[in-house]
Enzyme design. Structure first.
Site, mmCIF file in Angstrom:
data_model
loop_
_atom_site.group_PDB
_atom_site.id
_atom_site.type_symbol
_atom_site.label_atom_id
_atom_site.label_comp_id
_atom_site.label_asym_id
_atom_site.label_seq_id
_atom_site.Cartn_x
_atom_site.Cartn_y
_atom_site.Cartn_z
ATOM 1 N N ARG A 152 0.146 14.278 12.719
ATOM 2 C CA ARG A 152 0.571 14.046 11.341
ATOM 3 C C ARG A 152 0.782 15.340 10.547
ATOM 4 O O ARG A 152 0.163 15.598 9.536
ATOM 5 C CB ARG A 152 -0.428 13.152 10.607
ATOM 6 C CG ARG A 152 -0.862 11.903 11.311
ATOM 7 C CD ARG A 152 0.248 10.890 11.508
ATOM 8 N NE ARG A 152 0.775 10.315 10.300
ATOM 9 C CZ ARG A 152 0.251 9.260 9.671
ATOM 10 N NH1 ARG A 152 -0.849 8.743 10.129
ATOM 11 N NH2 ARG A 152 0.795 8.772 8.572
ATOM 12 N N PRO A 153 1.631 16.233 11.009
ATOM 13 C CA PRO A 153 1.846 17.505 10.300
ATOM 14 C C PRO A 153 2.481 17.284 8.928
ATOM 15 O O PRO A 153 3.032 16.209 8.665
ATOM 16 C CB PRO A 153 2.802 18.254 11.214
ATOM 17 C CG PRO A 153 3.515 17.192 11.972
ATOM 18 C CD PRO A 153 2.526 16.085 12.155
ATOM 19 N N LYS A 159 0.842 -1.198 0.000
ATOM 20 C CA LYS A 159 0.000 0.000 0.000
ATOM 21 C C LYS A 159 0.879 1.250 0.000
ATOM 22 O O LYS A 159 0.670 2.178 -0.773
ATOM 23 C CB LYS A 159 -0.876 0.014 1.240
ATOM 24 C CG LYS A 159 -1.496 1.370 1.548
ATOM 25 C CD LYS A 159 -2.342 1.386 2.792
ATOM 26 C CE LYS A 159 -1.556 1.569 4.051
ATOM 27 N NZ LYS A 159 -1.284 2.978 4.428
ATOM 28 N N ASN A 160 1.909 1.260 0.835
ATOM 29 C CA ASN A 160 2.704 2.478 1.003
ATOM 30 C C ASN A 160 3.720 2.708 -0.106
ATOM 31 O O ASN A 160 4.347 3.768 -0.164
ATOM 32 C CB ASN A 160 3.379 2.487 2.374
ATOM 33 C CG ASN A 160 2.351 2.670 3.484
ATOM 34 O OD1 ASN A 160 1.190 2.994 3.213
ATOM 35 N ND2 ASN A 160 2.741 2.422 4.708
ATOM 36 N N CYS A 208 -4.750 12.098 12.351
ATOM 37 C CA CYS A 208 -5.540 10.859 12.343
ATOM 38 C C CYS A 208 -5.421 10.283 13.748
ATOM 39 O O CYS A 208 -4.807 10.876 14.629
ATOM 40 C CB CYS A 208 -5.010 9.894 11.285
ATOM 41 S SG CYS A 208 -3.425 9.203 11.717
ATOM 42 N N ARG A 214 -8.464 -0.380 4.863
ATOM 43 C CA ARG A 214 -7.651 0.642 4.190
ATOM 44 C C ARG A 214 -6.333 0.063 3.713
ATOM 45 O O ARG A 214 -5.734 0.559 2.769
ATOM 46 C CB ARG A 214 -7.347 1.794 5.162
ATOM 47 C CG ARG A 214 -8.564 2.536 5.612
ATOM 48 C CD ARG A 214 -8.180 3.778 6.345
ATOM 49 N NE ARG A 214 -7.153 4.531 5.613
ATOM 50 C CZ ARG A 214 -6.717 5.716 5.998
ATOM 51 N NH1 ARG A 214 -7.189 6.251 7.111
ATOM 52 N NH2 ARG A 214 -5.803 6.355 5.302
ATOM 53 N N ASP A 261 4.979 0.630 11.962
ATOM 54 C CA ASP A 261 3.777 -0.016 11.427
ATOM 55 C C ASP A 261 3.658 -1.468 11.861
ATOM 56 O O ASP A 261 2.656 -2.110 11.577
ATOM 57 C CB ASP A 261 3.749 0.059 9.893
ATOM 58 C CG ASP A 261 3.549 1.479 9.420
ATOM 59 O OD1 ASP A 261 3.709 1.738 8.214
ATOM 60 O OD2 ASP A 261 3.263 2.352 10.268
ATOM 61 N N LEU A 294 7.830 7.236 16.965
ATOM 62 C CA LEU A 294 7.462 8.062 15.806
ATOM 63 C C LEU A 294 6.154 8.801 15.975
ATOM 64 O O LEU A 294 6.026 9.943 15.553
ATOM 65 C CB LEU A 294 7.424 7.198 14.540
ATOM 66 C CG LEU A 294 8.778 7.151 13.830
ATOM 67 C CD1 LEU A 294 9.610 6.032 14.409
ATOM 68 C CD2 LEU A 294 8.636 6.963 12.363
ATOM 69 N N ARG A 354 -5.019 10.848 4.327
ATOM 70 C CA ARG A 354 -4.074 11.955 4.420
ATOM 71 C C ARG A 354 -2.917 11.802 3.441
ATOM 72 O O ARG A 354 -2.244 12.769 3.103
ATOM 73 C CB ARG A 354 -3.579 12.118 5.837
ATOM 74 C CG ARG A 354 -3.065 10.858 6.493
ATOM 75 C CD ARG A 354 -2.607 11.167 7.874
ATOM 76 N NE ARG A 354 -1.792 12.352 7.876
ATOM 77 C CZ ARG A 354 -0.552 12.411 7.381
ATOM 78 N NH1 ARG A 354 -0.037 11.352 6.837
ATOM 79 N NH2 ARG A 354 0.133 13.516 7.424
HETATM 80 C C1 EPZ Z 1 4.319 6.968 6.287
HETATM 81 O O1 EPZ Z 1 3.528 7.989 6.838
HETATM 82 C C2 EPZ Z 1 3.429 5.739 6.202
HETATM 83 N N1 EPZ Z 1 2.297 6.031 5.338
HETATM 84 C C3 EPZ Z 1 2.929 5.364 7.593
HETATM 85 O O2 EPZ Z 1 2.207 4.160 7.468
HETATM 86 C C4 EPZ Z 1 4.153 5.099 8.489
HETATM 87 O O3 EPZ Z 1 3.705 4.819 9.807
HETATM 88 C C5 EPZ Z 1 5.058 6.335 8.503
HETATM 89 O O4 EPZ Z 1 5.434 6.674 7.153
HETATM 90 C C6 EPZ Z 1 6.333 6.097 9.291
HETATM 91 O O5 EPZ Z 1 7.028 5.005 8.750
HETATM 92 C C7 EPZ Z 1 2.484 6.032 4.007
HETATM 93 O O6 EPZ Z 1 3.568 5.776 3.512
HETATM 94 C C8 EPZ Z 1 1.275 6.327 3.175
HETATM 95 P P1 EPZ Z 1 6.310 10.389 8.205
HETATM 96 P P2 EPZ Z 1 4.064 9.519 6.814
HETATM 97 O O7 EPZ Z 1 6.137 11.642 7.426
HETATM 98 O O8 EPZ Z 1 4.904 9.724 5.613
HETATM 99 C C9 EPZ Z 1 6.718 13.696 11.550
HETATM 100 C C10 EPZ Z 1 0.402 2.707 7.753
HETATM 101 O O9 EPZ Z 1 0.058 2.123 8.800
HETATM 102 N N2 EPZ Z 1 6.499 14.660 10.459
HETATM 103 O O10 EPZ Z 1 7.443 9.482 7.883
HETATM 104 O O11 EPZ Z 1 2.895 10.392 7.019
HETATM 105 C C11 EPZ Z 1 5.490 12.849 11.833
HETATM 106 O O12 EPZ Z 1 4.611 13.517 12.714
HETATM 107 C C12 EPZ Z 1 0.809 4.156 7.813
HETATM 108 O O13 EPZ Z 1 0.502 2.166 6.636
HETATM 109 C C13 EPZ Z 1 6.556 16.015 10.742
HETATM 110 O O14 EPZ Z 1 6.769 16.422 11.884
HETATM 111 O O15 EPZ Z 1 4.975 9.550 8.097
HETATM 112 C C14 EPZ Z 1 6.075 11.601 12.446
HETATM 113 O O16 EPZ Z 1 6.345 11.841 13.822
HETATM 114 C C15 EPZ Z 1 0.527 4.780 9.168
HETATM 115 N N3 EPZ Z 1 6.358 16.908 9.725
HETATM 116 C C16 EPZ Z 1 7.412 11.442 11.728
HETATM 117 O O17 EPZ Z 1 7.693 12.743 11.161
HETATM 118 C C17 EPZ Z 1 6.118 16.496 8.436
HETATM 119 O O18 EPZ Z 1 5.968 17.351 7.542
HETATM 120 C C18 EPZ Z 1 7.375 10.416 10.597
HETATM 121 O O19 EPZ Z 1 6.288 10.763 9.764
HETATM 122 C C19 EPZ Z 1 6.070 15.108 8.176
HETATM 123 C C20 EPZ Z 1 6.269 14.200 9.187
#
Ligand code: EPZ
Length: 420
Positions: free
Chosen positions: A121-122, A22-23, A116, A399, A307, A329, A92
């Site tokens: 999730r900023p 999916k990702n 979420c 999802r 995950d 995370l 998102r």
């Molecule tokens: C991806 O989400 C995955 N989703 C998530 O999988 C996964 O948990 C996550 O990466 C971490 O591995 C997809 O790929 C669609 P991040 P993502 O940006 O990209 C902070 C699932 O279960 N952050 O790597 O949204 C954030 O808050 C889903 O399949 C900022 O602060 O995660 C987090 O603490 C859930 N500012 C950390 O970084 C930003 O602009 C990692 O988030 C972006 C992120």
């Protein structure tokens, strides 16, 4: 609404075919926005998030044709550049269209993806990077309004935090930008690697693929020719079924899987007592009768994935001893804990650290899914709980898991999808 009714069985046995990731699929679908041709994508999983993103692209004017073994996406007719709240609120990861649309059309409006269940999730890092590339961004009435009238310009971007979709977004933006973009502290997840590999094979020169420093030479607005490709296997789906084998003490074989993407997950399962037979595209788990307790800290790839945290927490409830799981995370990714406690698990939370005193018998009851991976943790618990476990609100599960109940039934589990 659907729910899953699960009854414990003695053990499971057989093969489970792993679906496409999916990702990986989500950024790869967004990537079609930078293509000049119709893109043939094979091995897309049949999950709600993929349908949602394909619907978003169709709403923007692209055409998505579903054939038996692939989806063909043609964005040449893409005319709209506004991703509206009604779609973005359901997923998102829609934020992934921002980079490519802005790079291709010079303007884009995307509804701010709300937080979420697992966290706020900023997307500040996505936006800051695009501004560094020359975009003007303002946020108004819940929408991100981005313009880059003179196109995006390559530059050096240092991510304060490793962000998976942030890296993917900027890689896609940089693909059409002028000049070279260097991303420092890039995500190294296999899903980001595949996106880079396909763009690189399409004429966007990318150096450092798989490392934390990516150098992308943009085409200066020239769309690229993207050949047919197949989405990599879903390592999180695979890890979830390995946990099913471990928790039920069943020997299961996963097919169409890439063990290289599961290093930290396999290592932790080995520490807990399982052994594995691994080939090019299969993994067979040989579980131990006694599950050993474990210490886990979730971190970015290639360390232990967040995950897989919920699934291992469910497994730890059956370990002989005390396990410690730290979630580093996301700020709210322990919502499965209260549901597991209702099933009899002995878990205590202290901030983002869970202490699990294993060896308790779980009793089936009605439980509620709160997010995608929490849902799968409750299913795992249901597989070994006495009595009947009903997992409600499984729209969360749908999802990201392709036909989970069918795959489990095929190896002997007693899992039924019923209507409330
Ligand atoms: C991806 O989400 C995955 N989703 C998530 O999988 C996964 O948990 C996550 O990466 C971490 O591995 C997809 O790929 C669609 P991040 P993502 O940006 O990209 C902070 C699932 O279960 N952050 O790597 O949204 C954030 O808050 C889903 O399949 C900022 O602060 O995660 C987090 O603490 C859930 N500012 C950390 O970084 C930003 O602009 C990692 O988030 C972006 C992120």
């Amino acid at each position: 609404m659907d729910y899953l009714q699960i009854k414990r069985v003695k053990s499971l046995r057989g093969n489970i075919k792993i679906s496409g990731a999916k990702n990986a699929s989500l950024p790869l679908i967004a990537m079609t926005i930078v293509a000049k041709n119709s893109v043939h994508i094979k091995n897309l999983p049949h999950v709600a998030d993929i349908s949602t993103l394909l619907k978003l692209l169709s709403n923007l004017g692209a055409t998505c044709e579903f054939c038996e073994d692939r989806v063909i996406v043609d964005t040449s007719t893409l005319a709209q550049t506004k991703a509206t709240y009604d779609i973005v609120k359901t997923m998102r990861a829609s934020i992934l269209v921002l980079g490519p649309i802005l790079a291709r059309f010079g303007h884009c409006e995307v509804s701010l993806p709300g937080g979420c269940a697992i966290g706020q999730r900023p997307v500040d890092l996505h936006l800051k990077a695009l501004e560094q590339m020359g975009a003007k961004i303002n946020i108004e009435a819940g929408y991100i309004h981005a313009v880059a009238p003179n196109g995006l310009k390559g530059c050096e971007i240092v991510f304060d935090k490793i962000t998976v979709t942030g890296t993917a977004n900027i890689v896609m933006a940089a693909a059409l930008a002028s000049g070279e973009t260097t991303i420092v502290n890039a995500a190294r997840e296999p899903e980001v690697v595949q996106l880079c590999e396909i763009l690189n094979a399409s004429g966007v020169n990318i150096e450092g693929i798989g490392t934390a420093i990516l150098k992308i030479s943009g085409t200066n607005g020239e769309l690229v020719e993207i050949k047919e490709f197949s989405v990599i296997p879903d390592r999180i789906e695979a890890g979830t079924y390995l946990c099913a084998g471990a928790i039920t003490r069943s020997e299961l074989t996963l097919t169409h899987v890439n063990a290289k993407h599961l290093g930290s997950v396999l290592a932790k399962l080995e520490e807990m007592g399982s052994k594995f037979t691994i080939t090019q595209d299969t993994i067979t788990i040989h579980p131990s009768k006694v599950i050993k307790p474990i210490k886990i800290v979730t971190q970015e790839y290639p360390a232990f994935p967040t995950d897989m945290q919920a699934q291992f927490l469910a497994l730890a409830t059956q370990a002989k001893g005390t396990s410690i799981i730290e979630e580093k995370l996301f700020e709210n990714r322990f919502m499965h804990v209260s549901e597991l406690q209702r099933m009899g698990a002995d878990i205590s939370l202290n901030g983002n650290v869970a202490t699990i005193n294993g060896g308790t018998k779980l009793s089936g009851t009605d439980v509620m899914a709160t997010d995608l991976r929490a849902s799968s943790a409750l299913v795992l618990a249901g597989l070994v709980a006495d009595g009947i476990t009903n997992v409600h609100r499984i729209y969360h599960l749908d999802r990201g898991y392709d036909a989970l109940e069918k795959k489990l039934e095929a190896v002997g589990a007693n899992v039924k999808r019923l209507k409330e």
